[in-house]
Design an enzyme around this catalytic site. Structure first.
Site, short mmCIF file in Angstrom:
data_model
loop_
_atom_site.label_atom_id
_atom_site.label_comp_id
_atom_site.label_asym_id
_atom_site.label_seq_id
_atom_site.Cartn_x
_atom_site.Cartn_y
_atom_site.Cartn_z
N HIS A 32 60.61 -65.23 18.88
CA HIS A 32 60.66 -66.70 18.83
C HIS A 32 59.32 -67.29 19.24
O HIS A 32 58.71 -66.86 20.22
CB HIS A 32 61.76 -67.21 19.78
CG HIS A 32 61.75 -68.71 19.98
ND1 HIS A 32 61.53 -69.29 21.20
CD2 HIS A 32 61.94 -69.73 19.10
CE1 HIS A 32 61.58 -70.60 21.09
NE2 HIS A 32 61.84 -70.89 19.82
N SER A 33 58.85 -68.26 18.46
CA SER A 33 57.72 -69.10 18.83
C SER A 33 56.46 -68.28 19.14
O SER A 33 55.98 -67.54 18.28
CB SER A 33 58.12 -69.99 20.01
OG SER A 33 57.18 -71.00 20.25
N ARG A 34 55.91 -68.37 20.35
CA ARG A 34 54.74 -67.58 20.69
C ARG A 34 55.02 -66.09 20.53
O ARG A 34 54.13 -65.32 20.12
CB ARG A 34 54.28 -67.88 22.12
CG ARG A 34 52.99 -67.14 22.54
CD ARG A 34 52.63 -67.49 23.98
NE ARG A 34 51.33 -66.91 24.36
CZ ARG A 34 51.15 -65.69 24.85
NH1 ARG A 34 52.22 -64.90 25.03
NH2 ARG A 34 49.95 -65.25 25.18
#
Length: 298
Positions: free
Chosen positions: A107-109
């Site tokens: 997720h995300s980073r």
């Protein structure tokens, strides 16, 4: 949203040691299942997957607290948290688990770190299942001196001068997490806070390394990002949140052109949709994929 629907269950604690590092995490599923390493986003922790992971049947899922987060090690005072350096920890954790080949759920980073790791070592990663993240914003070559100067100044400030806030009660810390950069539901904020604070005199403070707030000492340019992307020879599924990071969907459209191995779905929800009701839809799409089952809809 009833608590019974989002009850966290079925996990065991994981502690991995390699290269003088200690990584903590949680494991769901059967050891006989398909190996999947889960990577959370910036300033989150492995509890980010508490809702989604129990829905992914048939996998051996290990969610990590990345370096500087949760209950994992903090990098030495002279080290940085440049995102490409996560690759060593991703591979180190896989080796500690005895996994030669594995899939990444991120997720995300964590999704950006997963893409970089998969691009650097495509022979190690079987599949990429990404949530609201794929590539970092690119930087122009001419920006490099200013980026380095800003990173050094920020690291000094966060190392020597920044004092993490102290909350008198755990509830106050949860409320602060609910109202952070990405607003969270009470449940999501609570499970992340349970994993993300430590007791101190006067109450609770965040366990994350403050240096995570500093920018990277260098950023990838467009050509470098394309070089990593071009090495993704494994199947990739990417979920983008309708209410996620502003402008991400538009920014990724030109990046995704020409990559037939990357399937994309836009789903309702915020940046943390995998911790919300969107988890059901993500699990339905990612589950067969991570298990390696043929899916005509891919």
């Amino acid at each position: 949203m009833g608590s019974a629907v989002i009850k966290q269950s079925g996990y065991s604690d994981v502690h991995l040691e390699f290269d003088s590092k200690a990584i903590a995490g949680r494991r769901w599923g059967s050891i006989a299942g398909e190996p999947v390493l889960a990577l959370h986003g910036w300033l989150d922790n492995c509890a980010s997957f508490d809702r989604l992971a129990p829905m992914l049947k048939g996998v051996n899922l290990v969610a990590l607290d990345m370096a500087g987060h949760g209950r994992s090690y903090h990098r030495s005072p002279h080290a940085n948290y440049n995102i490409w350096e996560e690759t060593e920890d991703i591979l180190g954790a896989a080796e500690a688990l005895g996994w030669r080949r594995f899939s990444l759920l991120a997720h995300s980073r964590g999704a950006i770190a997963g893409m970089i790791a998969a691009g650097a070592f495509p022979g190690r990663v079987k599949r990429l299942a990404l949530i609201d993240g794929l590539v970092p914003p690119s930087a122009e070559d001419a920006q490099a001196p200013d980026i380095l100067a800003r990173a050094i100044a920020q690291r000094a400030r966060y190392t020597r001068m920044r004092k993490a806030p102290v909350y008198q009660t755990f509830t106050q810390a949860v409320e602060a997490r609910m109202n952070g950069m990405f607003p969270l539901s009470a449940w999501a904020a609570r499970v992340l806070t349970e994993r993300g604070v430590r007791p101190v005199e006067g109450g609770f403070t965040w366990s994350n390394d403050p240096r995570l707030m500093a920018t990277s000492t260098a950023k990838l340019n467009g050509a470098q990002i394309r070089a990593f992307m071009s090495r993704l020879n494994m199947p990739v599924r990417l979920v983008l949140a309708e209410g996620g990071i502003e402008g991400m969907i538009e920014r990724l459209r030109p990046v995704l052109k020409g990559y037939e191995n990357i399937a994309v779905q836009v789903m309702a929800g915020s940046h943390h949709l995998h911790m919300e009701s969107g988890a059901e839809g993500i699990a339905a799409w990612f589950g067969p994929f991570l298990r390696g089952e043929a899916d005509p809809a891919a």
